[in-house]
Design a protein around this motif. Structure first.
Motif, short mmCIF file in Angstrom:
data_model
loop_
_atom_site.label_atom_id
_atom_site.label_comp_id
_atom_site.label_asym_id
_atom_site.label_seq_id
_atom_site.Cartn_x
_atom_site.Cartn_y
_atom_site.Cartn_z
N PHE A 178 -52.82 -16.00 -35.82
CA PHE A 178 -52.98 -16.97 -36.70
C PHE A 178 -53.88 -17.74 -36.25
CE2 PHE A 178 -51.41 -20.96 -38.81
CZ PHE A 178 -51.07 -20.45 -40.21
N THR A 208 -43.80 -22.69 -50.33
CA THR A 208 -43.39 -23.33 -48.90
C THR A 208 -44.53 -23.75 -48.25
OG1 THR A 208 -41.19 -22.21 -49.07
CG2 THR A 208 -41.92 -22.98 -47.07
N GLU A 215 -47.51 -18.30 -52.19
CA GLU A 215 -46.05 -18.91 -51.98
C GLU A 215 -46.36 -20.25 -52.14
OE1 GLU A 215 -44.92 -19.81 -48.14
OE2 GLU A 215 -46.13 -18.66 -47.14
N ASP A 262 -37.91 -12.92 -44.10
CA ASP A 262 -39.16 -12.13 -44.41
C ASP A 262 -39.14 -10.80 -43.86
OD1 ASP A 262 -39.75 -14.87 -45.50
OD2 ASP A 262 -41.49 -15.18 -43.72
N LYS A 291 -47.63 -16.51 -35.98
CA LYS A 291 -47.86 -17.54 -35.12
C LYS A 291 -47.14 -17.34 -33.78
CE LYS A 291 -48.69 -21.38 -38.11
NZ LYS A 291 -48.36 -22.29 -39.08
N GLY A 351 -49.01 -17.35 -42.71
CA GLY A 351 -48.36 -16.56 -41.53
C GLY A 351 -47.07 -16.22 -42.01
N THR A 359 -38.83 -23.54 -38.67
CA THR A 359 -40.37 -23.30 -38.99
C THR A 359 -41.01 -24.60 -39.26
OG1 THR A 359 -40.03 -21.22 -39.15
CG2 THR A 359 -41.92 -22.00 -40.16
N THR A 382 -40.33 -19.07 -49.81
CA THR A 382 -40.79 -18.49 -48.62
C THR A 382 -41.52 -17.31 -49.09
OG1 THR A 382 -38.99 -17.30 -48.37
CG2 THR A 382 -39.00 -19.63 -47.41
N VAL A 383 -42.10 -16.55 -48.11
CA VAL A 383 -42.55 -15.39 -48.13
C VAL A 383 -41.58 -14.20 -48.82
CG1 VAL A 383 -43.67 -13.26 -46.86
CG2 VAL A 383 -44.18 -15.42 -46.28
N SER A 434 -36.39 -14.31 -39.02
CA SER A 434 -36.56 -14.54 -40.53
C SER A 434 -36.28 -13.49 -41.64
CB SER A 434 -38.20 -14.78 -40.77
OG SER A 434 -38.46 -15.30 -42.08
N HIS A 458 -37.93 -15.44 -33.60
CA HIS A 458 -38.30 -16.56 -33.07
C HIS A 458 -37.84 -16.48 -31.81
CE1 HIS A 458 -38.91 -19.96 -35.89
NE2 HIS A 458 -38.45 -18.94 -36.91
N LYS A 499 -36.14 -25.26 -49.56
CA LYS A 499 -36.80 -24.00 -48.93
C LYS A 499 -36.13 -22.79 -49.59
CE LYS A 499 -37.85 -22.20 -44.66
NZ LYS A 499 -37.81 -22.38 -43.22
N1 PSU Z 1 -45.51 -19.51 -40.88
C1 PSU Z 1 -46.64 -20.50 -41.11
N2 PSU Z 1 -46.47 -21.16 -42.18
C2 PSU Z 1 -45.67 -21.34 -43.18
C3 PSU Z 1 -44.47 -20.53 -42.94
C4 PSU Z 1 -44.51 -19.48 -41.92
O1 PSU Z 1 -47.31 -20.21 -40.30
O2 PSU Z 1 -45.65 -22.16 -44.05
C5 PSU Z 1 -43.27 -20.58 -44.00
C6 PSU Z 1 -43.33 -19.29 -44.86
O3 PSU Z 1 -42.99 -19.60 -46.20
C7 PSU Z 1 -42.11 -18.27 -44.17
C8 PSU Z 1 -41.45 -19.41 -43.86
O4 PSU Z 1 -41.85 -17.49 -45.31
O5 PSU Z 1 -42.03 -20.32 -43.47
C9 PSU Z 1 -40.27 -18.64 -42.69
O6 PSU Z 1 -39.35 -19.50 -42.65
P1 PSU Z 1 -37.96 -18.97 -41.80
O7 PSU Z 1 -38.54 -18.79 -40.39
O8 PSU Z 1 -37.23 -20.10 -41.72
O9 PSU Z 1 -37.49 -17.78 -42.60
#
Ligand code: PSU
Ligand code: MN
Length: 307
Positions: free
Chosen positions: A191, A29, A27, A144, A161, A127, A265, A107-108, A142, A132, A88
């Protein structure tokens, strides 16, 4: 007009895919929003080297000027790592960046989409996003997690995390039918720390066993992704007892400043980096390298299993 998106691949990614050799998606991000310059560039290049040393080909995924790339050369990675105003991109925004000729890091979730489009089955990262803390109020979960449910890509992470609610994240993954496999231990890693205090739903100890599991999942059909939770090497870990106070402090600052949505994040990651005086970054890089190595071995085992 379906299937018309052209994925720009580097020569070695295109060759490996055409010849059925192992490829590992990465990835972006994590490069643009997860770590500061220049450590982010060093990490991205080292990760690629680790994958090559295992005999697989790395494919870093990003959108550059509206073009979807699977595989970036060193110059492109360096440019992305220094760029500001990079979007992002999650599932909700990937098509937007392509339509509007923007530059964005995946992102993932968006990396899984692109990997699947390109025909890549394994993806290594740090991660994942998850449920959250305080999600019962904020609804911050997320994308993800839904992507893991729908897109058949194996994601190798170091767990989630503790900035997330790990028990709720595991519950949400179970609801969505996503297998969560701890690698080489019974406990779910957290993590920076090898331990989370939670038992992982599943455990496997060999890349070959993960490949066999994946092949059976394919036979069952409609199988979506799976999450491999690979503990950070002992020498690089920061114990949970030490991380927890930094995480608490970062969460309190985020609440006080009213940080919301996509910014949550990256904000928490940046705060924790400052609070640990850079130690968290060293551990972060070590675990990403460790995950890249395992991802390459799983990709290799899968190519042998499918031949
Ligand atoms: N967790 C980490 N490092 C990261 C991310 C998450 O420890 O860099 C990044 C990844 O790209 C993940 C994204 O897919 O943040 C998740 O963001 P959100 O919670 O906004 O979906
Ligand atoms: Mn979110």
């Amino acid at each position: 007009m379906t299937g018309s998106i052209k994925i720009e691949t580097t020569r070695d990614v295109a060759d490996a895919l055409a010849q059925g050799r192992p490829v590992v998606a990465l990835e972006s991000t994590i490069i643009t929003h997860g770590m500061p310059w220049p450590g982010n560039r060093d990490m991205a290049l080292e990760v690629e080297a680790v994958i090559r040393a295992e005999g697989a080909v790395p494919a870093t995924i990003a959108v550059i000027g509206g073009r979807l790339h699977a595989g970036l050369d060193e110059a492109a990675i360096t440019e992305l790592a220094q760029a500001s105003d990079v979007m992002k991109l999650s599932r909700a925004d990937l098509a937007f960046a392509l339509a509007e000729a923007r530059t964005g890091a995946t992102t993932v979730a968006a990396t899984m989409m692109a990997a699947h489009l390109a025909g890549i089955h394994v993806f290594g990262t740090g991660g994942i996003g998850g449920v959250h803390q305080g999600a019962e109020q904020s609804f911050d979960i997320s994308a993800d997690l839904d992507e893991l449910a729908r897109t058949p890509v194996i994601v190798v992470s170091a767990g989630a995390k503790a900035i997330l609610d790990i028990p709720k994240t595991l519950e949400a993954l179970e609801t969505r039918g996503v297998p969560v496999v701890a690698y080489g231990q019974d406990e779910m890693p957290a993590f920076w720390s090898r331990k989370s205090g939670l038992k992982a739903p599943l455990r496997l100890d060999e890349p070959g066993a993960i490949a066999r599991f994946e092949m059976i999942r394919r036979e069952l059909g409609g199988h979506g992704g799976m999450l491999i939770a690979n503990p950070v090497p002992q020498a690089d870990e920061i114990p949970a007892s030490e991380m927890n106070r930094h995480i608490e402090a970062a969460l309190a600052t985020a609440r006080a400043r009213g940080i919301e949505g996509k910014a949550v994040t990256p904000f928490l990651l940046g705060e924790i980096l400052t609070l640990t005086d850079g130690a968290s970054l060293k551990t972060n890089i070590a675990l990403v390298l460790n995950n890249a190595r395992l991802a390459a071995r799983i990709a290799t085992a899968l190519t042998s299993a499918t031949q």
